[in-house]
Design an enzyme around this catalytic site. Structure first.
Site, short mmCIF file in Angstrom:
data_model
loop_
_atom_site.label_atom_id
_atom_site.label_comp_id
_atom_site.label_asym_id
_atom_site.label_seq_id
_atom_site.Cartn_x
_atom_site.Cartn_y
_atom_site.Cartn_z
N THR B 318 -20.82 -22.31 -34.25
CA THR B 318 -20.22 -21.93 -32.96
C THR B 318 -19.16 -22.96 -32.56
O THR B 318 -18.08 -22.59 -32.09
CB THR B 318 -21.30 -21.85 -31.85
OG1 THR B 318 -22.30 -20.93 -32.28
CG2 THR B 318 -20.72 -21.38 -30.52
N TRP B 321 -16.15 -22.57 -34.80
CA TRP B 321 -15.42 -21.32 -34.52
C TRP B 321 -14.32 -21.59 -33.49
O TRP B 321 -13.26 -20.98 -33.54
CB TRP B 321 -16.40 -20.26 -33.97
CG TRP B 321 -15.73 -18.95 -33.66
CD1 TRP B 321 -15.54 -17.90 -34.51
CD2 TRP B 321 -15.14 -18.56 -32.40
NE1 TRP B 321 -14.88 -16.89 -33.86
CE2 TRP B 321 -14.62 -17.26 -32.56
CE3 TRP B 321 -15.01 -19.18 -31.16
CZ2 TRP B 321 -13.99 -16.57 -31.54
CZ3 TRP B 321 -14.37 -18.49 -30.14
CH2 TRP B 321 -13.87 -17.20 -30.34
N HIS B 322 -14.58 -22.53 -32.58
CA HIS B 322 -13.61 -22.81 -31.52
C HIS B 322 -12.41 -23.61 -32.02
O HIS B 322 -11.39 -23.68 -31.33
CB HIS B 322 -14.28 -23.55 -30.36
CG HIS B 322 -15.11 -22.63 -29.51
ND1 HIS B 322 -16.39 -22.30 -29.84
CD2 HIS B 322 -14.83 -21.96 -28.37
CE1 HIS B 322 -16.87 -21.48 -28.92
NE2 HIS B 322 -15.94 -21.24 -28.03
N GLY B 323 -12.52 -24.21 -33.17
CA GLY B 323 -11.36 -24.94 -33.67
C GLY B 323 -11.70 -25.88 -34.80
O GLY B 323 -12.85 -26.27 -34.98
N PHE B 469 -7.80 -20.02 -29.88
CA PHE B 469 -9.00 -19.89 -30.70
C PHE B 469 -8.94 -18.65 -31.57
O PHE B 469 -9.79 -18.35 -32.31
CB PHE B 469 -10.24 -19.88 -29.82
CG PHE B 469 -10.32 -21.11 -28.96
CD1 PHE B 469 -10.34 -22.35 -29.56
CD2 PHE B 469 -10.30 -21.03 -27.60
CE1 PHE B 469 -10.36 -23.50 -28.79
CE2 PHE B 469 -10.33 -22.17 -26.81
CZ PHE B 469 -10.35 -23.40 -27.41
#
Lengths: 160, 469
Positions: B318, B321-323, B469
């Site tokens: 998670t 996933w954001h960066g 994102f």
């Protein structure tokens, strides 16, 4: 229908080959640069007479351009020590190419304000502002107001 | 192109709506598909190739999986499925993480590997997760294979949720792609969702964002604890109203076209625990990870050791996933550890703590999390956290007084709007069973529209945090 389904899967392999070619094209077209912004800034510094220009901090970036330096991969700003001079160099390494427009419009805003300020009593400063360089090279943007702005731009391009 | 822009609201959207409602039903998906491609190409003329690849490749992969399943060819079903998963994750991994990987390799290797950084294709994290949901659900027989390329293309590229979600699972819109209810009432409902989202984004998030930006531009060493907390609170509100506002606009646009997307936020800042917070924040991402990673790993129906592993894997992913940055990895693991702590140690304690303290506890850790998330890197995040706990320029200074007095009214408004109370009161007043006050509702929404438009026309400051994102 089954024959069609059998054939259609072949398309998949052509697509993957196409994707790989596309990626190769992107990698070798040289759109973005991984060069370190400090090294780019150093090359630009060495290419011109920095005279009264000195490096400014992030607060100055915010004040003059309204940009939040933390939003970008890196920002290098050089401003003149005197309010009566318009020489200025800004180098921005974007975190995302989608930021290009916002930086360009911030630069345009700064340029317009400077032109307003010097219009009427500073013809030399206005001429320098008019001859500014605003160059976008992939993820890098250079804004230069300097008598040797073209040389700064050349060094900027070479350093990427 | 973003929703909260004058061009989108006054040119693009009216044209799409006009064409959409003029064409017959069988052409509506085609209209959505074509205009979505225009919407995407507006900001990403090059990466439209990736979007088209993703659509056609996954369309074909879905058909191939169904074909092998029909002939009960398990081996080829598995090969095709894993290949499709690999291609999707490979594409996301390459465009999102390759620069990060090489940067870190260069930091430890004795020589440098030259590389060219590629810009991140907008929305790739969102649409890749959508294509994966389709492929996985076709493989698991949870949905039927889509044989209409236009309908599939409309699902993947649908502009309302293309750039910032919500991540719409194929199973949730499978039926709607063919049969959806389009009505004036639903359209009106969509307009109110859109306007609420627009107001949240433009009037609330953008204004408090200016406070955060100016505080973040100060060196951490010169921040007093009070200023640092004010900056942190400003970002806490900015990211919520920015992202949830954009999600509301997406849901509203979906309704205008007859789609029902899942709600992405449920007043997360009213949560009484971190576990509760993540049930209310970016719900579509959380449910995606739960459905496609956490449960397949065994979820919580395994022994404690494996459960801890499952939680940490999900939260590491998670975060990433954001960066592509260490700070996101740390941010993800930070939440993983907090959730484990709540599950195994604090569960009984929290049950006996008064609601007010539970809320304070939750918001404290959420705000600390946002510092890690928002900082340019981990070192800057730690310096900022240091300032928040008095290791900057003391506890209190004139800067804090200035920001507090300048933004006090906005902060009060933001606190109120973070909970359900104002909207409930508004609904009770305008739509009560005894007396409907349509005029009041109309004036309210018109006011949001006029104020937001005025702000957008005049302001140059209109960032969008989740764009990257």
């Amino acid at each position: 229908m089954e024959q069609l389904e059998k054939k259609i899967v072949l398309v998949k392999y052509f697509l993957i080959a196409g994707l790989l070619l596309f990626i190769a094209g992107l990698l070798f077209s040289g759109k973005n640069s991984s060069a370190d912004i400090e090294q780019v800034a150093q090359k630009v510094e060495q290419s011109i007479d920095m005279g009264s220009l000195s490096r400014a901090d992030n607060r100055m970036v915010k004040r003059l351009y309204g940009l939040n330096a933390n939003d970008y991969e890196g920002v290098a700003l050089y401003v003149s020590d005197s309010n009566m001079k318009v020489e200025e160099i800004l180098i921005v390494k974007l975190a995302d190419n989608a930021q290009t427009e916002e930086v360009q419009s911030a630069v345009q805003g700064r340029l317009d304000r400077q032109l307003d300020s010097f219009e009427g009593y500073g013809p030399q400063q206005c001429a320098l502002l008019e001859d500014h360089v605003l160059d976008t090279a992939g993820n890098y943007i250079l804004y230069a107001v300097h008598q040797d702005a073209a040389a700064a731009d050349q060094a900027f391009r070479k350093s990427l | 192109m973003i929703f909260s822009s004058v061009f989108f609201m006054f040119v693009f959207l009216p044209i799409v709506l006009l064409v959409y409602f003029l064409v017959p039903k069988r052409l509506k998906n085609l209209v959505i598909f074509l205009f979505s491609l225009v919407f995407y190409a507006w900001g990403e003329p090059v990466y439209i190739v990736l979007m088209l690849f993703s659509i056609v490749y996954n369309y074909v992969a879905g058909i191939e999986i169904a074909y092998h399943k029909k002939w009960k060819d398990e081996r080829w079903t598995k090969i095709t499925f894993w290949m499709a998963v690999g291609v999707n994750l490979g594409m996301l991994g390459f465009f999102k993480y390759y620069g990060f990987l090489l940067e870190n390799l260069n930091a430890i290797l004795p020589f440098k590997i030259p590389f060219r950084e590629l810009p991140l294709p907008i929305g790739i994290s969102f649409y890749t997760f959508q294509t994966l949901s389709y492929i996985i659900d076709v493989y698991r027989d949870k949905v039927n294979v889509q044989r209409n390329l236009i309908s599939f293309g409309a699902y993947i590229s649908m502009f309302p949720q293309l750039i910032a979600g919500p991540i719409v699972r194929y199973a949730d819109v499978e039926e709607q792609l063919e049969n959806r209810r389009i009505s004036l009432a639903k359209f009106g409902d969509g307009v109110t969702w859109f306007l609420c989202g627009l107001g949240k984004k433009v009037l609330l998030a953008n204004n408090i964002g200016m406070a955060y930006d100016s505080i973040a531009a100060l060196p951490a060493g010169s921040l007093s604890a009070a200023t640092a907390w004010i900056g942190c609170a400003a970002y806490t509100f900015q990211i919520y109203f920015d992202f949830s506002g954009y999600s509301d606009m997406a849901i509203g646009l979906g309704k205008m076209f007859g789609f029902d997307f899942m709600r992405n936020f449920q007043y997360p800042y009213t949560s009484a625990s971190i576990t509760d917070f993540w049930r209310r924040w970016h719900i579509s991402l959380g449910s995606w990870f739960r459905e496609y990673v956490y449960i397949p790993l065994g979820g919580n129906r395994v022994d404690r050791r494996r459960h801890i592993r499952n939680i940490l894997v999900v939260w590491m992913l998670t975060g990433l996933w954001h960066g592509a940055a260490w700070k996101f990895l740390v941010w993800g693991l930070y939440y993983g550890l907090l959730l484990l702590l709540e599950k195994y140690l604090l569960k009984n304690v929290l049950e006996h703590v008064p609601g007010f303290f539970k809320h304070i506890y939750t918001m404290f850790f959420v705000m600390i999390g946002w510092v890690i998330f928002a900082s340019p890197d981990l070192a800057a995040g730690l310096s900022y956290l240091g300032a928040m706990f008095g290791f900057g320029a003391g506890l209190w200074d004139a800067t804090a007084v200035y920001y507090l007095s300048s933004y006090l009214i906005l902060f009060i408004l933001l606190i109120l709007c973070s909970g359900p109370y104002p909207y409930k009161k508004f609904c009770a007043y305008c739509y009560s069973a005894r007396k409907k006050r349509w005029g009041a509702a109309l004036v309210f929404y018109l006011l949001i529209f006029v104020l937001s438009t005025a702000y957008l026309v005049n302001a140059t400051y209109n960032p969008f945090l989740y764009f990257r994102f």
